[in-house]
Write a protein that holds these residues in place. Sequence first.
Motif, mmCIF file in Angstrom:
data_model
loop_
_atom_site.group_PDB
_atom_site.id
_atom_site.type_symbol
_atom_site.label_atom_id
_atom_site.label_comp_id
_atom_site.label_asym_id
_atom_site.label_seq_id
_atom_site.Cartn_x
_atom_site.Cartn_y
_atom_site.Cartn_z
ATOM 1 N N ASP A 345 20.286 6.533 -1.076
ATOM 2 C CA ASP A 345 21.345 5.606 -1.720
ATOM 3 C C ASP A 345 20.913 4.270 -2.226
ATOM 4 N N PHE A 346 19.854 4.350 -2.720
ATOM 5 C CA PHE A 346 19.276 3.043 -3.281
ATOM 6 C C PHE A 346 19.984 2.876 -4.402
ATOM 7 N N ASP A 347 20.139 1.562 -4.664
ATOM 8 C CA ASP A 347 21.064 0.899 -5.709
ATOM 9 C C ASP A 347 19.976 0.358 -6.802
ATOM 10 N N ILE A 348 20.006 0.747 -8.049
ATOM 11 C CA ILE A 348 19.112 0.257 -9.010
ATOM 12 C C ILE A 348 19.308 -1.209 -9.431
ATOM 13 N N ASN A 349 20.558 -1.751 -9.102
ATOM 14 C CA ASN A 349 20.950 -2.913 -9.836
ATOM 15 C C ASN A 349 20.580 -3.980 -8.496
ATOM 16 N N THR A 350 20.797 -3.610 -7.269
ATOM 17 C CA THR A 350 20.814 -4.671 -6.126
ATOM 18 C C THR A 350 19.278 -4.399 -5.699
ATOM 19 N N LYS A 351 18.529 -3.366 -5.915
ATOM 20 C CA LYS A 351 17.202 -3.005 -5.368
ATOM 21 C C LYS A 351 17.245 -2.656 -3.737
ATOM 22 N N LYS A 352 18.416 -2.354 -3.471
ATOM 23 C CA LYS A 352 18.520 -2.160 -1.932
ATOM 24 C C LYS A 352 18.965 -0.537 -1.576
ATOM 25 N N GLY A 353 18.719 -0.183 -0.361
ATOM 26 C CA GLY A 353 19.244 1.110 0.071
ATOM 27 C C GLY A 353 17.983 2.016 0.538
ATOM 28 N N ASN A 354 18.421 3.023 0.865
ATOM 29 C CA ASN A 354 17.466 4.022 1.567
ATOM 30 C C ASN A 354 16.611 4.825 0.602
ATOM 31 N N ILE A 355 15.447 4.869 0.789
ATOM 32 C CA ILE A 355 14.565 5.737 0.151
ATOM 33 C C ILE A 355 13.873 6.672 0.992
ATOM 34 N N LEU A 356 13.647 7.976 0.469
ATOM 35 C CA LEU A 356 13.029 9.039 1.261
ATOM 36 C C LEU A 356 11.425 8.749 1.391
ATOM 37 N N ALA A 357 10.885 8.771 2.593
ATOM 38 C CA ALA A 357 9.488 8.183 2.941
ATOM 39 C C ALA A 357 8.914 9.359 3.553
ATOM 40 N N ASN A 358 7.273 9.454 3.090
ATOM 41 C CA ASN A 358 6.588 10.346 3.963
ATOM 42 C C ASN A 358 5.918 9.384 4.995
ATOM 43 N N ILE A 359 5.850 9.946 6.290
ATOM 44 C CA ILE A 359 5.118 9.150 7.256
ATOM 45 C C ILE A 359 3.960 9.950 7.821
ATOM 46 N N SER A 360 2.905 9.217 7.709
ATOM 47 C CA SER A 360 1.556 9.952 8.070
ATOM 48 C C SER A 360 0.798 9.227 9.173
ATOM 49 N N TYR A 361 0.285 9.682 10.365
ATOM 50 C CA TYR A 361 -0.070 9.070 11.562
ATOM 51 C C TYR A 361 -1.737 9.187 11.753
ATOM 52 N N LEU A 362 -2.131 8.081 12.108
ATOM 53 C CA LEU A 362 -3.539 7.905 12.415
ATOM 54 C C LEU A 362 -3.798 6.757 13.525
ATOM 55 N N ASP A 363 -5.315 6.712 14.048
ATOM 56 C CA ASP A 363 -5.426 5.948 15.230
ATOM 57 C C ASP A 363 -5.575 4.464 14.717
ATOM 58 N N LYS A 364 -5.229 3.674 15.450
ATOM 59 C CA LYS A 364 -5.147 2.170 15.302
ATOM 60 C C LYS A 364 -6.558 1.535 15.018
ATOM 61 N N ASP A 365 -7.613 2.336 15.342
ATOM 62 C CA ASP A 365 -8.959 1.712 15.151
ATOM 63 C C ASP A 365 -9.283 1.881 13.785
ATOM 64 N N HIS A 366 -8.378 2.475 13.048
ATOM 65 C CA HIS A 366 -8.630 2.440 11.453
ATOM 66 C C HIS A 366 -8.017 1.728 10.619
ATOM 67 N N PHE A 367 -7.085 0.894 11.247
ATOM 68 C CA PHE A 367 -5.913 0.229 10.364
ATOM 69 C C PHE A 367 -6.787 -0.764 9.372
ATOM 70 N N ASP A 368 -7.930 -1.402 9.684
ATOM 71 C CA ASP A 368 -8.374 -2.505 8.696
ATOM 72 C C ASP A 368 -9.147 -1.661 7.483
ATOM 73 N N LYS A 369 -9.769 -0.488 7.938
ATOM 74 C CA LYS A 369 -10.323 0.173 6.741
ATOM 75 C C LYS A 369 -9.217 0.966 6.175
ATOM 76 N N VAL A 370 -8.251 1.359 6.648
ATOM 77 C CA VAL A 370 -7.293 1.922 5.849
ATOM 78 C C VAL A 370 -6.514 1.056 4.956
ATOM 79 N N MET A 371 -6.196 -0.331 5.289
ATOM 80 C CA MET A 371 -5.766 -1.005 4.457
ATOM 81 C C MET A 371 -6.432 -1.349 3.412
ATOM 82 N N THR A 372 -8.050 -1.445 3.321
ATOM 83 C CA THR A 372 -8.807 -1.724 2.395
ATOM 84 C C THR A 372 -8.875 -0.506 1.377
#
Length: 558
Positions: A345-372
Amino acid sequence: MTESEHRMIEILRILNKQKKPTGSKLIATELKNKGFNLGERAVRYHMQILDEKGYTEKMGYSGRQITDLGREKLEKGLIYDQVDSIYSKFQDMIYLTDFDYRTQKGNVVVNTSTVYDEETLNLVKETFDSGLCVSPYVKFQKVDDDKYNVKTICGTTIDGIFLNEGILSHPLYGGLLKIEDYKPTKFVELISYKKTSIPPLDAFIVKEMTSVSDVIETGEGVIPANFRIVPSILREKVENIVNELEKIGIGGVLDIGYEGESTLGIPVSEGMIGIGIIGGVTPFCVAQEQNRNIDIKIAEEIENFSNLKSLGKIDEFILKPSDKNHYKETPFLLSKMLNLIEQVDFDINTKKGNILANISYLDKDHFDKVMTIMEDSYNQNPEYMNPFYKIIDHPYDEDRFGIGTICSLTTDGILIKNGIMITPKYGGLLELSEPPLFIDLISYNGSSIDPHKVFIAKGMTNINRIGTKRIMASIKEIPYVSRDHAVETLETLKSIGLSIYKIGKPRELIYNAKVDNYNFGIVIGSGLNQIAAIKEENIDINVKAMEKLIPFEEMDRI
């Protein structure tokens, strides 16, 4: 594609199959068998053009052979044609099978896989003892040192045998079949033979997807298998042939259904029965699951049965008969997609609302490397990478975290919310050549798995590594009547930051893929490209697609 281009592609296919210099007479004969009425003189004319393009080369009086450039053209240049040719290839193999089970003479269809050390070869041999194969008849060819080519009988052979007995079978799906207590239960994943550029079983022959070793050890797991249908009036004849085949060491039939009844979780129409057959490459999956160096190929060629030798056990089969339970039907992806799209229900005028997301999981030890990695991926490919993401807590494991990325179906939901019809057509692998070209496509209609998860699992992307870039994208089609409205909406979404790659025109090949007449195509970047970049760095990540709704305003931006 013009008729002349179609002819030249068929000539390249013939040369590629021959694997030796071939003359115009044989090519003309092969073309005639494929429905092209082309004489030798016309063939020579087309061959001259192919020579000039560098796709073929003349080898003296022996004829011509395909070049590496020709193979590349064949593999990548006409992806929309390849989607049609996969099923055609299996039809060819079925027709060329002339094995007579009464005399045990004739040609069968074989898969040719390669193992690179003797220890792996012995492991494959041991796997045959379980009976998890179409047949224990194999052919070993030592290539050099410890390298062996191993030819095994493919399940398509049984379709060919049926045809020789006047039974027309229709291969529908290749997929993964769940085994419980050594009994086949239902297909958990499927891809239609008619809607992919990748042989369906090849898409699932991945370490993370099969668990053949577990089936052998505990009776629980998933194995590769195929599904076809035949006219129900022939059920008794089919059973008799299957019984006779088992006596001579050709088996692997997992279940034969009844008229109009779902079989192994797949619906079957009235007047037909369903048949499940184990994948011929199943024994090699064990080696792959154990990280052995192995190259598995599906339904490669025809081989005379007399050239194959039995490993000894032709009556071993650890699986029990299916208990014929009516399992819940295997859900197809498109149905799931259409339901998820409606929740955006995302509104292109207000730029607000729900989008559909992919969620993928991994260990927190990889956080910094993943962000890079995510930052580098976007900076290197800003026109192709989606910059939005959200870090999410794991629902029950405090040592892991999730990465939410925008699924391409979000665009579909937004367009529908704005009164524009849109249909997801293919998930594809896009090579960023000049111009960009799709090199593989899997239809959303006829598949139970997100095509992009297949490309990631098989390591087919190349986002941050050296070499030609290969990213993932989706093709959607929209009725031409709404083109102006759609283009305006899409341009707005592109300005917001969503990955809109290309807006096509009616009957236009869009990155060498095509959509139906009276529609135009659009290409949307996959929200899993960032996840694929992480996987390329050998980081263990549990890839999930189309998982949940997230407010767009809560997303962060790289």
